[in-house]
Design an enzyme around this catalytic site. Structure first.
Site, short mmCIF file in Angstrom:
data_model
loop_
_atom_site.label_atom_id
_atom_site.label_comp_id
_atom_site.label_asym_id
_atom_site.label_seq_id
_atom_site.Cartn_x
_atom_site.Cartn_y
_atom_site.Cartn_z
N GLN A 86 -14.53 -5.36 -4.50
CA GLN A 86 -15.04 -5.90 -3.25
C GLN A 86 -16.45 -5.36 -2.97
O GLN A 86 -16.72 -4.18 -3.11
CB GLN A 86 -14.09 -5.50 -2.11
CG GLN A 86 -14.35 -6.17 -0.77
CD GLN A 86 -13.25 -5.82 0.23
OE1 GLN A 86 -12.28 -5.14 -0.10
NE2 GLN A 86 -13.41 -6.26 1.46
N SER A 123 -4.54 -6.12 -7.22
CA SER A 123 -5.81 -6.85 -7.31
C SER A 123 -6.01 -7.70 -6.05
O SER A 123 -5.10 -8.40 -5.61
CB SER A 123 -5.81 -7.76 -8.54
OG SER A 123 -5.49 -7.03 -9.71
N ASN A 124 -7.21 -7.65 -5.49
CA ASN A 124 -7.49 -8.36 -4.24
C ASN A 124 -8.03 -9.77 -4.46
O ASN A 124 -8.66 -10.04 -5.49
CB ASN A 124 -8.49 -7.55 -3.41
CG ASN A 124 -7.80 -6.46 -2.61
OD1 ASN A 124 -6.74 -6.69 -2.04
ND2 ASN A 124 -8.40 -5.29 -2.56
N SER A 147 1.07 -4.95 -3.58
CA SER A 147 0.92 -3.70 -2.81
C SER A 147 0.98 -3.96 -1.32
O SER A 147 1.22 -3.05 -0.52
CB SER A 147 -0.38 -2.99 -3.18
OG SER A 147 -1.51 -3.82 -2.97
N SER A 153 -0.66 0.42 6.29
CA SER A 153 0.31 1.19 7.08
C SER A 153 0.04 2.68 6.98
O SER A 153 0.18 3.42 7.97
CB SER A 153 1.74 0.87 6.61
OG SER A 153 2.03 -0.51 6.81
N ALA A 154 -0.37 3.14 5.80
CA ALA A 154 -0.72 4.55 5.63
C ALA A 154 -1.92 4.91 6.50
O ALA A 154 -1.96 5.99 7.13
CB ALA A 154 -1.01 4.85 4.16
N HIS A 179 -3.07 -8.26 3.71
CA HIS A 179 -3.82 -7.03 3.46
C HIS A 179 -5.29 -7.40 3.65
O HIS A 179 -6.00 -7.74 2.71
CB HIS A 179 -3.57 -6.52 2.03
CG HIS A 179 -4.45 -5.36 1.64
ND1 HIS A 179 -4.57 -4.23 2.41
CD2 HIS A 179 -5.27 -5.18 0.57
CE1 HIS A 179 -5.41 -3.38 1.82
NE2 HIS A 179 -5.85 -3.95 0.70
N THR A 232 -12.79 1.59 -2.70
CA THR A 232 -11.65 2.42 -2.29
C THR A 232 -10.70 2.50 -3.47
O THR A 232 -10.43 1.49 -4.13
CB THR A 232 -10.90 1.81 -1.09
OG1 THR A 232 -10.23 0.61 -1.50
CG2 THR A 232 -11.85 1.46 0.05
#
Length: 318
Positions: A86, A123-124, A147, A153-154, A179, A232
């Site tokens: 990204q 993978s996004n 994922s 949430s974390a 996400h 990230t």
């Protein structure tokens, strides 16, 4: 012959993939690891680099190597992190065209290998990419896990913990849906050691404005990190380790993963972040919460956003 050791194949040996591997090795979740990447030399280099930890982290694993798609055939879990990263200011959904093409090619190769285990994808844009992978492979949807919103949430738990000065592990707070930008904080289900988070609003420890800001900060966290360091990977690496460990250990843990909806939460025909029980069979069952009217409306809108993006790549699997 019955297998006695777990084997994990990683497809995409970049920053996210190797962060997952390092976390997995430190936790000793599998015996054998194989790295596959479009660029074989970095994959081999990472395998050699990680193999040096054997002398420092004993009993963490038996072997690690760079390999090929043929190695997927007898793997227990395939983890996919491959794709274009990204860019600063870019939404995850804006990445879809290129990464969907990449995933179609990966899915074709994995299926061709004869793989029959569990796939975990990061993978996004992960909700859409997981959907593409499942459609191309035709694998049982329960054996394909995104994922989802485990990382979201974390982040939410950490931010709530910081605000109230309690350990994040004591906070049970969840993000559902995409996400990405349309994700939904499910405050109606959030609690700290059993005490509902909304009780902290009633007693004045938190305000509704605080909750809104925490949700905004959760959504914006990825953009902030990417602007600072371009990517990230540690957080998602840890989340992938948690998911894969739950599969290999048949934990029956409830995690906020990407699971395929078939009427749950009044939506269907897509993968998105929801609470699901994770074990050796993949995501085994979705837990359905009673959402508030506002939460349901936001979740529906998030799913609508994902459906529109899925429509843009349907030509890859129809």
């Amino acid at each position: 012959m019955k297998k006695t050791a777990n084997k994990v194949v990683l497809i995409g040996a970049g920053s996210v993939g190797t962060s997952f591997l390092y976390a997995a090795i430190n936790q000793g979740i599998a015996e054998h690891y194989v790295l596959i990447d479009a660029f074989p030399q970095p994959a081999e280099g990472n395998a050699l680099d990680l193999s040096d930890t054997l002398a420092v982290i004993p009993h963490s694993f038996t072997s690690i190597k760079a390999g090929s798609y043929e190695d997927c055939k007898d793997a227990d879990v395939v983890v996919i992190t491959a794709g274009r990263p990204q860019k600063p200011g870019e939404t995850r959904l804006e990445m879809v065209a290129g990464n969907a093409e990449i995933m179609k090619n990966i899915a074709t190769e994995v299926k061709k290998s004869g793989f029959d285990g569990i796939t975990v994808i990061a993978s996004n844009p992960v909700d859409v990419i997981t959907h593409v992978y499942q459609k191309v492979t035709g694998f049982d949807p329960h054996k394909v896990i995104g994922s989802g919103t485990t990382l979201d949430s974390a982040r939410l738990r950490r931010l709530v913990g910081q605000k109230l000065n309690v350990k994040p592990e004591s906070v049970q707070a969840y993000v559902a849906g995409e996400h990405g930008d349309s994700s939904v904080a499910i405050w109606s289900q959030a609690n700290i050691m059993g005490r509902p988070i909304l009780d902290y609003v009633k007693c004045g420890c938190l305000t509704l404005e605080d909750l809104d800001q925490i949700q905004k900060d959760t959504v914006d966290m990825a953009y902030k990190i990417i602007n600072l360091k371009r990517a990230t990977f540690y957080g998602i690496g840890a989340c992938l380790t948690k998911i894969v460990n739950a599969v290999l250990r048949d934990e029956k843990s409830t995690l906020m993963v990407g699971a395929q909806l078939n009427g749950e939460y009044k939506n269907k025909d897509l993968y998105t972040g929801v609470p699901a029980i994770i074990g050796s069979n993949g995501w085994e069952r979705i837990i359905e919460w009673d959402l508030t009217k506002e939460e349901q409306e936001k979740f529906d809108k998030s799913c609508e956003t994902l459906h529109k993006t899925i429509d843009s790549v349907k030509h890859l699997f129809e």
